[in-house]
Structures are given as C-alpha cells and as structure tokens.
Design a protein around this motif. Structure first.
Motif, short mmCIF file in Angstrom:
data_model
loop_
_atom_site.label_atom_id
_atom_site.label_comp_id
_atom_site.label_asym_id
_atom_site.label_seq_id
_atom_site.Cartn_x
_atom_site.Cartn_y
_atom_site.Cartn_z
N THR A 145 0.83 -1.19 0.00
CA THR A 145 0.00 0.00 0.00
C THR A 145 0.88 1.25 0.00
O THR A 145 2.02 1.22 0.46
CB THR A 145 -0.92 0.03 1.24
N ARG A 146 0.33 2.35 -0.50
CA ARG A 146 1.03 3.62 -0.45
C ARG A 146 0.89 4.28 0.93
O ARG A 146 1.56 5.27 1.20
CB ARG A 146 0.46 4.56 -1.52
N ASP A 147 0.02 3.74 1.76
CA ASP A 147 -0.17 4.26 3.11
C ASP A 147 0.97 3.74 4.00
O ASP A 147 0.91 2.63 4.53
CB ASP A 147 -1.53 3.80 3.64
N ILE A 148 2.01 4.54 4.16
CA ILE A 148 3.20 4.08 4.89
C ILE A 148 2.90 3.82 6.36
O ILE A 148 3.51 2.95 6.98
CB ILE A 148 4.36 5.09 4.76
N ALA A 149 1.97 4.57 6.94
CA ALA A 149 1.62 4.37 8.35
C ALA A 149 0.97 3.00 8.54
O ALA A 149 1.32 2.26 9.46
CB ALA A 149 0.70 5.48 8.81
N SER A 208 3.62 0.17 7.95
CA SER A 208 4.56 0.02 9.07
C SER A 208 3.88 -0.63 10.27
O SER A 208 4.45 -1.49 10.94
CB SER A 208 5.12 1.38 9.47
N ALA A 209 2.65 -0.21 10.56
CA ALA A 209 1.94 -0.74 11.72
C ALA A 209 1.63 -2.23 11.55
O ALA A 209 1.75 -3.01 12.49
CB ALA A 209 0.65 0.04 11.94
N CYS A 210 1.23 -2.63 10.34
CA CYS A 210 0.92 -4.03 10.09
C CYS A 210 2.18 -4.90 10.08
O CYS A 210 2.13 -6.09 10.36
CB CYS A 210 0.17 -4.18 8.78
N SER A 258 2.83 0.96 18.16
CA SER A 258 2.31 2.15 17.48
C SER A 258 3.37 2.76 16.58
O SER A 258 4.54 2.87 16.97
CB SER A 258 1.86 3.19 18.51
N MET A 259 2.96 3.17 15.39
CA MET A 259 3.87 3.76 14.43
C MET A 259 3.48 5.22 14.19
O MET A 259 2.32 5.52 13.88
CB MET A 259 3.84 2.98 13.12
N ILE A 260 4.45 6.11 14.34
CA ILE A 260 4.23 7.54 14.16
C ILE A 260 4.75 7.95 12.79
O ILE A 260 5.84 7.55 12.38
CB ILE A 260 4.93 8.34 15.27
N ALA A 261 3.96 8.75 12.07
CA ALA A 261 4.37 9.18 10.73
C ALA A 261 4.06 10.66 10.54
O ALA A 261 2.99 11.13 10.92
CB ALA A 261 3.66 8.35 9.67
N HIS A 278 -0.31 14.40 10.40
CA HIS A 278 0.52 13.60 11.32
C HIS A 278 -0.34 12.47 11.84
O HIS A 278 -1.49 12.67 12.25
CB HIS A 278 1.03 14.47 12.46
N SER A 279 0.20 11.26 11.82
CA SER A 279 -0.61 10.11 12.20
C SER A 279 0.09 9.22 13.22
O SER A 279 1.32 9.19 13.31
CB SER A 279 -0.97 9.27 10.97
N LEU A 280 -0.72 8.52 13.99
CA LEU A 280 -0.26 7.46 14.89
C LEU A 280 -1.14 6.27 14.60
O LEU A 280 -2.37 6.35 14.72
CB LEU A 280 -0.39 7.90 16.35
N THR A 281 -0.53 5.16 14.17
CA THR A 281 -1.30 4.00 13.72
C THR A 281 -0.88 2.76 14.50
O THR A 281 0.30 2.50 14.70
CB THR A 281 -1.08 3.76 12.21
N PHE A 282 -1.88 2.01 14.93
CA PHE A 282 -1.65 0.79 15.71
C PHE A 282 -2.41 -0.36 15.07
O PHE A 282 -3.59 -0.22 14.73
CB PHE A 282 -2.13 0.99 17.15
N ALA A 283 -1.75 -1.50 14.87
CA ALA A 283 -2.41 -2.68 14.29
C ALA A 283 -2.30 -3.85 15.25
O ALA A 283 -1.27 -4.04 15.92
CB ALA A 283 -1.76 -3.04 12.95
#
Length: 327
Positions: free
Chosen positions: A88-92, A95-97, A103-106, A128-133
């Motif tokens: 995916t182009r969604d880097i956040a 990275s989270a997956c 948690s991944m910060i982008a 700015h995002s914080l992503t958790f999977a």
C-alpha cells in the motif's frame, strides 16, 4: 499509572453495558484524555483467500465516511503480497501491520510529495498520524486504529501510551461486539450485522459477509448495499426479501441491527404443515378457504400462518410469495 489502570478497567466495564456505537465513541474519548488527536478511525481489515483485503467494519471519531471514500482515490489499490505484507502507499498502515502491537508515528506532511495525498491529509486533518495494528495477515483479520492530527507531531510518549491502551480498546471492543451480537440475534438466529443509520458497518461476522455477497456478488464492506438500504428505508417493517437472502432490521438508537439468513435456511425452518399452509396462502387463499381444503379449523390455519410469517421474517402474502419462490 493509577489513572491508566482505572481507564483500562472502565473500558472493560463499559464494554459490557454500552451499545456498539456508544462504546467506540466512549473508548476513543477516554483515550483522547491521554493522547490528543483531531480524528480517529477504527477499521477491521479482512484478508481474502487470494491475499487481497477489504474493510469489514469501520468506525470513525471526529471524521466522516467521506474520509474513507476520499482515501480510496488518494491511496489506490492495496493488497497482501507473497510474504504477507500489505502492499500500500499508506506508509503508516504498512509500518503498523509489519510490527503489530507497536504504534507507528508518521509525519505524512513531510513524507509525501504526491499532491493528491497531501490534499487528502490537509482536508481530513491527518498530516501527522499514529497507527496501531493488532493481528497479522495470516490470521485473516487485522484490527487497526489510526489517529490523525492537523498540525502537532505525535511524540514518542504518545506512542508509548498508545502501546499500553490501544490493545485494551481492541480487546474490549471485541467483548462488546460479542455481547451485542448475542442480544441482537435473540430468538431469530441468523447472522448479525450492525451499522449506523447511514449504512456504515460497525460489526458483521464472516457468515453475514458471505450471505450479502450471495445477493450482491460484487459487494464488499464497509457500506451496506445501496439496494438493501433503500428497501429498508421504504419499508416500515424493515424487512427485505431478495433472491438469495431475507433480512430483518430494527433501529436501536443510533444503530441498525440486521438479522440475515438465506432463503433456503428460512424455508427449512418450516414444518411440513406450515409449508403446505404457506404455499396456499401465497396463492391468495383466505384462512377459511385453506382450512376447508386441509380439513382443519381456521384458528389452526391462523396460528400456523403467523408462525410462518415470524420464521420467514415477512408480514404479508406478497412478501411470503417472494420468500417461498426466492424471487
């Protein structure tokens, strides 16, 4: 630490008492006390046998369904590659997956040069995002919580707080799902789906997905099929009878609860006497006419026909004829 422990306990208590929509809103509001954000989305990604995936359920806070729709055009197609990673182009998200449970910060604003993605980030306050999977592609289901900020960059301390609290939100949410789906199923049985009043799915099980795709083979979540929503809005009794499925819906506060069953499953619930009565009633015969033909009392026919209507989820002879014929 005491504040964190109390928040966690409160999450699990709330999971047992709240509706699905209320719990998601409450959980994110409580987490917001620890980590400030402008918007949040909770999604459940279902992995298909051909290593594709789709959003099975979607909940949003401080955002709208438009964010999901815009994301599809900004990000483009996404797929699970041969080694189990999300392409995916969604880097956040990627990275989270790749590191579930962390948690991944982008800083999306300073990472992308693509104008379409930058416009998307600006419009939906996700620079700015914080992503958790939670979970891996190999398990068939990945739960993701993504937080967005318009201006302030997330710090390491925010990631640490998220690593502690977000797994509990995901676990408590699953408890809340199970409790609400059992309540909603009631005596009707069948598969359960819960959606908001706009048709955005907050919960559905795998069997519900399969049943809806029997009726609309190109359909994928998280929005209920438009023909189904249109039919339910036009029908005061909130009943849909299609070629392959029967759907009985009820409005519960801010949610729509749907009990979904295949036509063949519904028909198999009828006794032989009920099937006979149903076939005659579907032809337009009245109680007395059916009673005379079968040699029983009109009261018996009335009781049997009421049982048929309840089992098939219909309320009139036209809907009964459609349910029996599957047309």
């Amino acid at each position: 630490m005491e504040k964190t422990n109390n928040l966690i306990l409160d999450l699990y208590d709330s999971a047992q008492d709240c509706s699905v929509s209320d719990f998601n809103e409450l959980a994110l509001s409580k987490f917001k006390e620890s980590v400030e954000f402008n918007s949040a989305i909770i999604v459940d990604l279902a992995v298909t046998p051909d290593k594709g995936f789709f959003i099975q359920s979607l909940n949003y806070h401080g955002a709208s369904i438009e964010r999901f729709q815009d994301r599809q055009s900004a990000i483009g197609s996404e797929k699970i590659d041969a080694n189990g990673s999300i392409n995916t182009r969604d880097i956040a998200l990627k990275s989270a997956c790749a590191q579930p449970g962390k948690s991944m910060i982008a800083d999306l604003k300073n990472t992308f040069s693509d104008a379409e993605i930058l416009n998307y980030c600006k419009k939906h306050e996700t620079a700015h995002s914080l992503t958790f999977a939670s979970g891996r592609a190999s398990t068939g289901l990945i739960s993701v919580i993504s937080l967005g900020r318009a201006k302030k960059v997330f710090q390491k301390k925010h990631g640490h707080a998220a690593d502690i609290l977000l797994p509990h939100i995901i676990k408590a949410r699953k408890i809340n799902w199970r409790l609400n789906s059992n309540i909603s199923a009631g005596a009707d049985g069948g598969s359960i789906a819960l959606a908001n009043l706009n048709g955005c799915l907050h919960f559905l099980d795998d069997k519900a997905v399969a049943l809806l795709q029997l009726e609309w083979n190109q359909w994928v979540p998280p929005l209920l099929p438009r023909p189904l929503m249109d039919s339910l809005k036009q029908n005061q009794e909130k009943i849909f009878v299609g070629n392959a499925i029967c759907v009985k819906a009820s409005v519960q506060g801010k949610m729509i609860c749907l009990v979904i069953a295949s036509n063949s499953t519904k028909k198999s619930q009828l006794s032989s006497a009920e099937q006979c009565v149903a076939q005659l009633a579907a032809k337009g015969l009245q109680y007395k006419e059916i009673a005379k033909q079968l040699g029983v009392s009109p009261a018996t026919i009335r009781n049997q026909l009421h049982a048929v209507y309840r089992k098939l989820g219909v309320s009139n002879k036209t809907a009964l004829a459609n349910a029996l014929s599957g047309a």
